[in-house]
Motif scaffolding. Structure first.
Motif, PDB file in Angstrom:
ATOM      1  N   ILE A 121     108.282  -6.149  45.597  1.00  0.00           N
ATOM      2  CA  ILE A 121     108.399  -7.544  45.525  1.00  0.00           C
ATOM      3  C   ILE A 121     107.530  -8.265  45.938  1.00  0.00           C
ATOM      4  O   ILE A 121     107.359  -8.151  47.228  1.00  0.00           O
ATOM      5  CB  ILE A 121     110.058  -7.967  45.879  1.00  0.00           C
ATOM      6  CG1 ILE A 121     111.044  -7.213  45.105  1.00  0.00           C
ATOM      7  CG2 ILE A 121     110.143  -9.455  45.789  1.00  0.00           C
ATOM      8  CD1 ILE A 121     112.621  -7.564  45.769  1.00  0.00           C
ATOM      9  N   GLN A 122     106.632  -8.971  45.489  1.00  0.00           N
ATOM     10  CA  GLN A 122     105.425  -9.554  46.225  1.00  0.00           C
ATOM     11  C   GLN A 122     105.780 -11.059  46.190  1.00  0.00           C
ATOM     12  O   GLN A 122     105.780 -11.629  45.060  1.00  0.00           O
ATOM     13  CB  GLN A 122     103.842  -9.242  45.505  1.00  0.00           C
ATOM     14  CG  GLN A 122     103.915  -7.779  45.558  1.00  0.00           C
ATOM     15  CD  GLN A 122     102.554  -7.353  44.965  1.00  0.00           C
ATOM     16  OE1 GLN A 122     101.484  -8.254  44.973  1.00  0.00           O
ATOM     17  NE2 GLN A 122     102.161  -6.078  44.669  1.00  0.00           N
ATOM     18  N   ILE A 123     105.688 -11.631  47.349  1.00  0.00           N
ATOM     19  CA  ILE A 123     105.861 -13.217  47.489  1.00  0.00           C
ATOM     20  C   ILE A 123     104.851 -13.586  48.081  1.00  0.00           C
ATOM     21  O   ILE A 123     104.361 -13.120  49.371  1.00  0.00           O
ATOM     22  CB  ILE A 123     107.140 -13.367  48.357  1.00  0.00           C
ATOM     23  CG1 ILE A 123     108.500 -12.616  47.907  1.00  0.00           C
ATOM     24  CG2 ILE A 123     107.514 -14.892  48.669  1.00  0.00           C
ATOM     25  CD1 ILE A 123     109.582 -12.613  48.581  1.00  0.00           C
ATOM     26  N   LEU A 124     104.204 -14.795  47.624  1.00  0.00           N
ATOM     27  CA  LEU A 124     103.060 -15.480  48.125  1.00  0.00           C
ATOM     28  C   LEU A 124     103.619 -16.464  49.033  1.00  0.00           C
ATOM     29  O   LEU A 124     104.437 -17.294  48.595  1.00  0.00           O
ATOM     30  CB  LEU A 124     102.306 -15.973  47.326  1.00  0.00           C
ATOM     31  CG  LEU A 124     100.970 -16.440  47.624  1.00  0.00           C
ATOM     32  CD1 LEU A 124     100.061 -15.441  48.043  1.00  0.00           C
ATOM     33  CD2 LEU A 124     100.220 -17.283  46.544  1.00  0.00           C
ATOM     34  N   LEU A 125     103.253 -16.173  50.319  1.00  0.00           N
ATOM     35  CA  LEU A 125     103.626 -17.121  51.363  1.00  0.00           C
ATOM     36  C   LEU A 125     102.569 -18.357  51.638  1.00  0.00           C
ATOM     37  O   LEU A 125     103.113 -19.587  51.866  1.00  0.00           O
ATOM     38  CB  LEU A 125     103.877 -16.615  52.862  1.00  0.00           C
ATOM     39  CG  LEU A 125     104.934 -15.233  52.658  1.00  0.00           C
ATOM     40  CD1 LEU A 125     104.992 -14.559  54.089  1.00  0.00           C
ATOM     41  CD2 LEU A 125     106.412 -15.924  52.305  1.00  0.00           C
ATOM     42  N   ALA A 126     101.429 -18.268  51.591  1.00  0.00           N
ATOM     43  CA  ALA A 126     100.498 -19.159  51.603  1.00  0.00           C
ATOM     44  C   ALA A 126      99.136 -18.761  50.804  1.00  0.00           C
ATOM     45  O   ALA A 126      98.734 -17.703  50.533  1.00  0.00           O
ATOM     46  CB  ALA A 126     100.060 -19.316  53.302  1.00  0.00           C
ATOM     47  N   HIS A 146      97.756  -8.614  31.146  1.00  0.00           N
ATOM     48  CA  HIS A 146      98.605  -9.847  31.355  1.00  0.00           C
ATOM     49  C   HIS A 146      98.143 -10.286  32.832  1.00  0.00           C
ATOM     50  O   HIS A 146      98.000  -9.587  33.655  1.00  0.00           O
ATOM     51  CB  HIS A 146     100.089  -9.612  31.403  1.00  0.00           C
ATOM     52  CG  HIS A 146     100.525  -9.119  30.223  1.00  0.00           C
ATOM     53  ND1 HIS A 146     100.826  -9.872  29.032  1.00  0.00           N
ATOM     54  CD2 HIS A 146     100.905  -7.735  29.903  1.00  0.00           C
ATOM     55  CE1 HIS A 146     101.154  -9.189  28.076  1.00  0.00           C
ATOM     56  NE2 HIS A 146     101.298  -7.761  28.432  1.00  0.00           N
ATOM     57  N   SER A 147      98.324 -11.443  33.170  1.00  0.00           N
ATOM     58  CA  SER A 147      98.085 -12.270  34.546  1.00  0.00           C
ATOM     59  C   SER A 147      99.160 -13.300  34.703  1.00  0.00           C
ATOM     60  O   SER A 147      99.892 -13.933  33.667  1.00  0.00           O
ATOM     61  CB  SER A 147      96.812 -12.843  34.245  1.00  0.00           C
ATOM     62  OG  SER A 147      95.668 -12.093  34.197  1.00  0.00           O
ATOM     63  N   VAL A 148      99.339 -13.368  36.123  1.00  0.00           N
ATOM     64  CA  VAL A 148     100.017 -14.340  36.643  1.00  0.00           C
ATOM     65  C   VAL A 148      99.643 -15.089  37.830  1.00  0.00           C
ATOM     66  O   VAL A 148      98.805 -14.200  38.694  1.00  0.00           O
ATOM     67  CB  VAL A 148     101.603 -13.899  37.222  1.00  0.00           C
ATOM     68  CG1 VAL A 148     101.631 -12.795  37.963  1.00  0.00           C
ATOM     69  CG2 VAL A 148     102.748 -14.825  37.127  1.00  0.00           C
ATOM     70  N   ARG A 149      99.505 -16.314  37.718  1.00  0.00           N
ATOM     71  CA  ARG A 149      98.785 -17.103  39.049  1.00  0.00           C
ATOM     72  C   ARG A 149     100.150 -17.293  40.087  1.00  0.00           C
ATOM     73  O   ARG A 149     100.967 -18.277  39.765  1.00  0.00           O
ATOM     74  CB  ARG A 149      98.349 -18.470  38.401  1.00  0.00           C
ATOM     75  CG  ARG A 149      97.458 -19.069  39.441  1.00  0.00           C
ATOM     76  CD  ARG A 149      96.666 -20.189  38.870  1.00  0.00           C
ATOM     77  NE  ARG A 149      95.928 -21.120  39.801  1.00  0.00           N
ATOM     78  CZ  ARG A 149      94.930 -21.759  39.323  1.00  0.00           C
ATOM     79  NH1 ARG A 149      94.681 -21.910  38.261  1.00  0.00           N
ATOM     80  NH2 ARG A 149      94.197 -22.538  40.426  1.00  0.00           N
ATOM     81  N   LEU A 150      99.985 -16.949  41.292  1.00  0.00           N
ATOM     82  CA  LEU A 150     101.003 -17.188  42.132  1.00  0.00           C
ATOM     83  C   LEU A 150     100.634 -18.312  43.061  1.00  0.00           C
ATOM     84  O   LEU A 150      99.495 -18.144  43.673  1.00  0.00           O
ATOM     85  CB  LEU A 150     101.420 -15.952  42.951  1.00  0.00           C
ATOM     86  CG  LEU A 150     101.652 -14.698  42.201  1.00  0.00           C
ATOM     87  CD1 LEU A 150     102.013 -13.515  43.229  1.00  0.00           C
ATOM     88  CD2 LEU A 150     102.973 -14.955  41.450  1.00  0.00           C
ATOM     89  N   GLN A 151     101.778 -19.192  43.621  1.00  0.00           N
ATOM     90  CA  GLN A 151     101.502 -20.184  44.748  1.00  0.00           C
ATOM     91  C   GLN A 151     102.682 -19.820  45.539  1.00  0.00           C
ATOM     92  O   GLN A 151     103.446 -19.173  45.361  1.00  0.00           O
ATOM     93  CB  GLN A 151     101.378 -21.636  44.159  1.00  0.00           C
ATOM     94  CG  GLN A 151     100.184 -21.804  43.003  1.00  0.00           C
ATOM     95  CD  GLN A 151     100.114 -23.105  42.621  1.00  0.00           C
ATOM     96  OE1 GLN A 151     101.112 -23.629  42.132  1.00  0.00           O
ATOM     97  NE2 GLN A 151      98.873 -23.554  42.238  1.00  0.00           N
ATOM     98  N   PRO A 152     102.496 -20.665  46.814  1.00  0.00           N
ATOM     99  CA  PRO A 152     103.572 -20.227  47.791  1.00  0.00           C
ATOM    100  C   PRO A 152     105.004 -20.423  47.241  1.00  0.00           C
ATOM    101  O   PRO A 152     105.160 -21.321  46.702  1.00  0.00           O
ATOM    102  CB  PRO A 152     103.256 -21.353  48.856  1.00  0.00           C
ATOM    103  CG  PRO A 152     101.736 -21.463  48.647  1.00  0.00           C
ATOM    104  CD  PRO A 152     101.432 -21.327  47.241  1.00  0.00           C
TER     105      PRO A 152
END
Length: 158
Positions: free
Chosen positions: A73-78, A112-118
């Motif tokens: 589970i990868q969560i982008l914090l900043a 596939h790709s997904v762009r992550l923000q905080p």
């Protein structure tokens, strides 16, 4: 692969054990962002989380990995990053195990790709190849929380 945002957790329709884990107050975006870098592993728990800064890079320079025993589970914090991935099972592809349960795929197919923000998260199940920390434009600093959930934890509570 599942994706969502911590602020709209119910919309991700996660398996109950993952929804309960991410819904804990200490796993909200503000709490994780305020936490010091390092490893979190509550006593008696089989899962753990690593909080750390990183730097994005061009996709051509990033490795592609998958796991056999753990969900990520990868969560982008900043910051901001792109994660490329495949929904195909990579466990039968030729791969090098560089660390326990970290398999690097030599010739990945990542359509596939997904762009992550905080606050955004992505969950990769065992066998799902993924290439994290790809730059959005120029390489940049990011900070992430990566939870490692043993597959047995989901199976035991299913």
């Amino acid at each position: 692969m599942i994706t969502g945002n911590l602020s709209t957790l119910k919309m991700a329709t996660l398996p109950p054990v993952l929804a309960a884990l991410l819904a804990r107050p200490e796993h909200h975006l503000a709490a994780l962002s305020a936490h010091d870098d390092g490893r979190i592993q509550p006593e008696g728990e089989s899962w753990f989380c690593t909080l750390s800064p990183a730097r994005t890079a061009p996709a051509a320079t990033r490795h592609t990995e998958f796991h056999r025993q753990y969900l990520d589970i990868q969560i982008l914090l900043a910051g901001e990053e792109i994660v490329h991935f495949s929904c195909a099972d990579a466990r039968n592809q030729q791969a090098e195990e560089r660390k326990p349960d970290l398999f690097i795929v030599e010739r990945p197919w990542l359509p596939h790709s997904v762009r992550l923000q905080p606050g955004d998260f992505v969950i990769f199940y065992p066998g799902e190849a993924h290439q994290a920390l790809c730059a959005v434009g120029e390489p940049a600093a990011v900070r992430k929380a990566v939870f490692k959930i043993p597959l047995a934890m989901l199976e035991a509570r299913a």
